[in-house]
Design a protein around this motif. Structure first.
Motif, PDB file in Angstrom:
ATOM      1  N   MET A 171       9.366   8.273   0.858  1.00 39.62           N
ATOM      2  CA  MET A 171       8.884   8.465  -0.517  1.00 39.62           C
ATOM      3  C   MET A 171       8.377   9.899  -0.635  1.00 39.62           C
ATOM      4  O   MET A 171       7.437  10.272   0.058  1.00 39.62           O
TER       5      MET A 171
ATOM      6  N   VAL B 225       2.811   5.802   4.479  1.00 36.92           N
ATOM      7  CA  VAL B 225       3.326   4.495   4.892  1.00 36.92           C
ATOM      8  C   VAL B 225       4.854   4.457   4.804  1.00 36.92           C
ATOM      9  O   VAL B 225       5.516   3.817   5.613  1.00 36.92           O
ATOM     10  N   HIS B 226       5.384   5.143   3.813  1.00 38.44           N
ATOM     11  CA  HIS B 226       6.838   5.167   3.598  1.00 38.44           C
ATOM     12  C   HIS B 226       7.270   6.629   3.507  1.00 38.44           C
ATOM     13  O   HIS B 226       7.401   7.158   2.396  1.00 38.44           O
TER      14      HIS B 226
ATOM     15  N   CYS C 154       4.476   9.685   0.964  1.00 39.42           N
ATOM     16  CA  CYS C 154       3.660   8.513   1.269  1.00 39.42           C
ATOM     17  C   CYS C 154       3.650   8.327   2.779  1.00 39.42           C
ATOM     18  O   CYS C 154       4.701   8.251   3.406  1.00 39.42           O
TER      19      CYS C 154
ATOM     20  N   GLN D 294       0.826  -1.206   0.000  1.00 37.54           N
ATOM     21  CA  GLN D 294       0.000   0.000   0.000  1.00 37.54           C
ATOM     22  C   GLN D 294       0.859   1.254   0.000  1.00 37.54           C
ATOM     23  O   GLN D 294       1.936   1.276   0.596  1.00 37.54           O
ATOM     24  N   HIS D 295       0.355   2.294  -0.655  1.00 38.12           N
ATOM     25  CA  HIS D 295       0.987   3.610  -0.602  1.00 38.12           C
ATOM     26  C   HIS D 295      -0.094   4.658  -0.432  1.00 38.12           C
ATOM     27  O   HIS D 295      -1.281   4.372  -0.594  1.00 38.12           O
ATOM     28  N   THR D 296       0.341   5.887  -0.135  1.00 38.62           N
ATOM     29  CA  THR D 296      -0.568   7.023  -0.202  1.00 38.62           C
ATOM     30  C   THR D 296       0.111   8.134  -0.999  1.00 38.62           C
ATOM     31  O   THR D 296       1.329   8.148  -1.153  1.00 38.62           O
TER      32      THR D 296
HETATM   33 CU    CU Z   1       4.412   4.058   0.262  1.00 35.19          CU
END
Ligand code: CU
Length: 364
Positions: free
Chosen positions: A354, A350-351, A348, A313-315
């Motif tokens: 990014m 989640v990350h 992102c 998953q990403h945002t």
């Molecule tokens: Cu991500």
């Protein structure tokens, strides 16, 4: 020295030291951390654990944990506290608390030439106010930080002044080397205060928002007081960072704006403010835990459609939270129409490493 410089030059084209949106150990060394600001709506929990082993034959291990909590607020501010259960700052107060407020008025992420941060806090063990001003600048794979601290004296004497600096060297996307040195301008020889130092290998854990520091230092706790007063004992330890994105659950989620209406009458000559949207759609993606492309230049009114081409998953989340895709499953596409000129930085959730930018130019 020239070999050192050559090492830097070799690395420079391979790496970047872009600041992460969440608090990351790839941006700062262990004992110089005051210009960390979590994004609005993010609560950061860091666990810092240090230990020392006594000499043989006992080799008794003594642990020095510090719990770090910070909540990102609007206007680039943060409030939080640190709690250490085995502080050596004052003999009668082993459970050291520091409550602080921070402000980052200038940031390279927002176009300033450097990062300028300030912190004011109250340390319960010392029963006194502490403050810090920090200046930092990222240049290629290197980020340098300098700090000035004003600290209440644990022994009740005059306030202490501490000066220090640190650097992180990003070796590649996930690994950095970090170190710092801070010293009081007048160290207390009776209590044996030494210059405070630390060195660590800092790692971003791929596929997660977590970063990890494996470190050595001669300090005990991570409060401003603790991080400024070195001891004669070397400690080893680690720090682990855990961002919680509360905004994902409670923050305002801006609904995707309706698609631009078909252009009506052409604007009056010379009137650029009413330029109709172009209505074009530009494709972008997330691939290999990165936004591709990382920089998108479009005229006003263009829609950018991001597709998640990864297996996780990403945002797509604006740093200022003006847009947020929410979690995007693998294969999902999320469009956003940019109706106002400007530079939009996004990341992102989640990350947080990014990152990307959309440059929206005035439609011609
Ligand atoms: Cu991500």
């Amino acid at each position: 020295m020239s070999r050192f410089l050559g090492f830097f030059l070799l690395l420079a084209p391979l790496t970047t030291a872009a600041r992460l949106a969440a608090q990351s150990l790839l941006d700062r060394p262990p004992n110089v951390s005051g210009d960390w600001i979590a994004p609005t709506g993010t609560v950061q929990f860091n666990f810092l654990h240090r230990f020392v082993a006594s000499s043989a034959p006992a080799r008794k291990v003594t642990n020095f944990p510090t719990f770090v909590i910070g909540a990102g607020l609007p206007k680039h501010t943060q409030v939080g506290f640190l709690y250490s259960t085995n502080s050596t700052l004052t003999p009668n107060y082993p459970n050291e608390w520091e409550f602080y407020g921070r402000w980052l008025p200038l940031s390279q992420d927002r176009g300033a030439p450097l990062d300028l941060g300030g912190q004011v806090g109250y340390n319960l063990a010392v029963k006194g106010l502490d403050g810090e001003i920090s200046i930092a600048r990222a240049m290629g794979p290197v980020r340098l930080i300098g700090v000035t601290r004003i600290l209440d004296d644990p022994q009740g004497g005059n306030a202490d002044v501490a000066l220090g600096g640190g650097l992180v060297l990003r070796l590649q996307r996930y690994i950095a080397l970090a170190g710092d040195l801070v010293t009081l301008t007048h160290r207390n020889s009776v209590t044996g205060e030494k210059p405070a130092w630390s060195a660590g290998v800092h790692v971003a854990i791929p596929g997660t928002p977590h970063t990890l520091s494996i470190q050595a230092t001669n300090t005990t706790t991570a409060t401003l007081e603790g991080a400024s007063r070195g001891t004669s004992q070397r400690r080893y330890g680690f720090e682990f960072t855990i961002p919680f994105t509360l905004a994902r659950y409670f923050g305002r989620r801006q609904p995707a704006p309706p698609p631009p209406a078909a252009p009506a009458a052409p604007p009056a000559p010379g009137d650029t403010s009413a330029a109709p949207p172009t209505g074009a759609t530009v494709k972008a993606s997330m691939k290999n835990i990165a936004f591709q492309p990382g920089r998108i230049e479009i005229p006003t009114g263009t829609t950018v459609a991001w597709t998640n081409n990864d297996a996780v998953q990403h945002t797509v989340t604006a740093v200022d939270r003006s847009f947020d895709s929410g979690n995007m499953a693998p294969g999902a596409t999320w469009p956003h129409t940019f109706t106002k000129p400007g530079a939009y930085q996004f990341f992102c959730v989640v990350h947080p490493f990014m990152k990307g930018t959309v440059i929206v130019e005035e439609a011609k």
